[in-house]
Design an enzyme around this catalytic site. Structure first.
Site, PDB file in Angstrom:
ATOM      1  N   GLU A  96       0.848  -1.194   0.000  1.00 56.11           N
ATOM      2  CA  GLU A  96       0.000   0.000   0.000  1.00 56.11           C
ATOM      3  C   GLU A  96       0.882   1.242   0.000  1.00 56.11           C
ATOM      4  O   GLU A  96       1.750   1.385   0.866  1.00 56.11           O
ATOM      5  CB  GLU A  96      -0.894  -0.004   1.242  1.00 56.11           C
ATOM      6  CG  GLU A  96      -1.624   1.300   1.493  1.00 56.11           C
ATOM      7  CD  GLU A  96      -2.197   1.402   2.894  1.00 56.11           C
ATOM      8  OE1 GLU A  96      -2.495   2.530   3.329  1.00 56.11           O
ATOM      9  OE2 GLU A  96      -2.344   0.360   3.571  1.00 56.11           O
ATOM     10  N   LYS A 124     -10.580  -2.424   8.269  1.00 56.86           N
ATOM     11  CA  LYS A 124      -9.300  -2.061   8.878  1.00 56.86           C
ATOM     12  C   LYS A 124      -9.567  -1.566  10.304  1.00 56.86           C
ATOM     13  O   LYS A 124     -10.129  -0.489  10.489  1.00 56.86           O
ATOM     14  CB  LYS A 124      -8.617  -0.971   8.053  1.00 56.86           C
ATOM     15  CG  LYS A 124      -7.273  -0.546   8.605  1.00 56.86           C
ATOM     16  CD  LYS A 124      -6.616   0.522   7.746  1.00 56.86           C
ATOM     17  CE  LYS A 124      -7.088   1.906   8.124  1.00 56.86           C
ATOM     18  NZ  LYS A 124      -6.237   2.967   7.509  1.00 56.86           N
TER      19      LYS A 124
END
Length: 214
Positions: free
Chosen positions: A44, A133
């Protein structure tokens, strides 16, 4: 609820998302290459890293297909569009915004919104999250993740924020599908630090997750 895209197979196999966030983009490419070579195959790049989209675009051309690339700190629909155009296959957000969820679904991207409380986790899942998340996970620890797993056994959880290499396995044993790790993994690599040391940290993290899975 928007259409749900499941967690990426690379994420599920590796169990680690490396969060690449820096004040300069000068070493982003080298760091991404080092992480991928060390076995961290889900990468990411946060959009508040200078040159993030260019780095994603170049990495998608350069790295093999079994490396999954995503954009982080995504806050707007326009950023989702830009991430998709740069070759990202997933987006990560610090919160859960319907407009971001809808645009991610329209592009067929994995969507990992941030949430912390049970109410937030449930709302993020209803928006069509691929996995939620749990952020900032480090403030509460693996025990908190285990507790929220109780009522949310069908919701894939991805603890992020303050997750160190030494406790990554504890989060997996508590029920996480994977862990998101930034600073404890990257160290000073983005600021000129040793890439060999980064390789060592990455390998230890991957091994810790694999060991926790048995």
């Amino acid at each position: 609820m928007t259409t749900r895209v499941g967690p990426g197979p690379v994420l599920l196999a590796c169990g680690v998302v490396a969060i690449v966030r820096g004040s300069s983009g000068d070493r982003t490419d080298a760091v991404l290459d080092t992480l991928a070579a060390a076995g961290v195959r889900c990468l990411e790049v946060t959009l508040n890293t200078p040159g993030a989209l260019d780095s994603l675009r170049a990495a998608r051309r350069r790295l093999p297909d079994d490396v999954e690339l995503g954009a982080g700190t995504v806050l707007t629909a326009a950023q989702v569009d830009a991430a998709a155009d740069a070759g990202a296959s997933f987006i990560v957000a610090p919160d859960a915004r319907p407009v971001v969820a809808e645009r991610a679904a329209a592009h067929g991207l994995g969507y990992y919104p941030g949430a912390l409380t049970p109410t937030e986790i449930g709302a993020a899942w209803e928006l069509g999250a691929s996995a939620v998340k749990v952020f900032p996970a480090g403030a509460f620890g693996p025990g908190y993740l285990r507790d929220v797993r109780g009522p949310f056994r069908d919701v894939p959880l991805l603890p992020t924020g303050g997750v160190g290499i030494d406790v990554a396995g504890d989060y997996i044993r508590a029920g996480a599908i994977a862990v998101g790790v930034g600073g404890p993994l990257l160290g000073d690599a983005l600021d000129g630090g040793s890439l060999d040391a980064l390789t060592d940290r990455a390998r230890r993290l991957v091994a810790a997750v694999a060991g926790a899975r048995g």
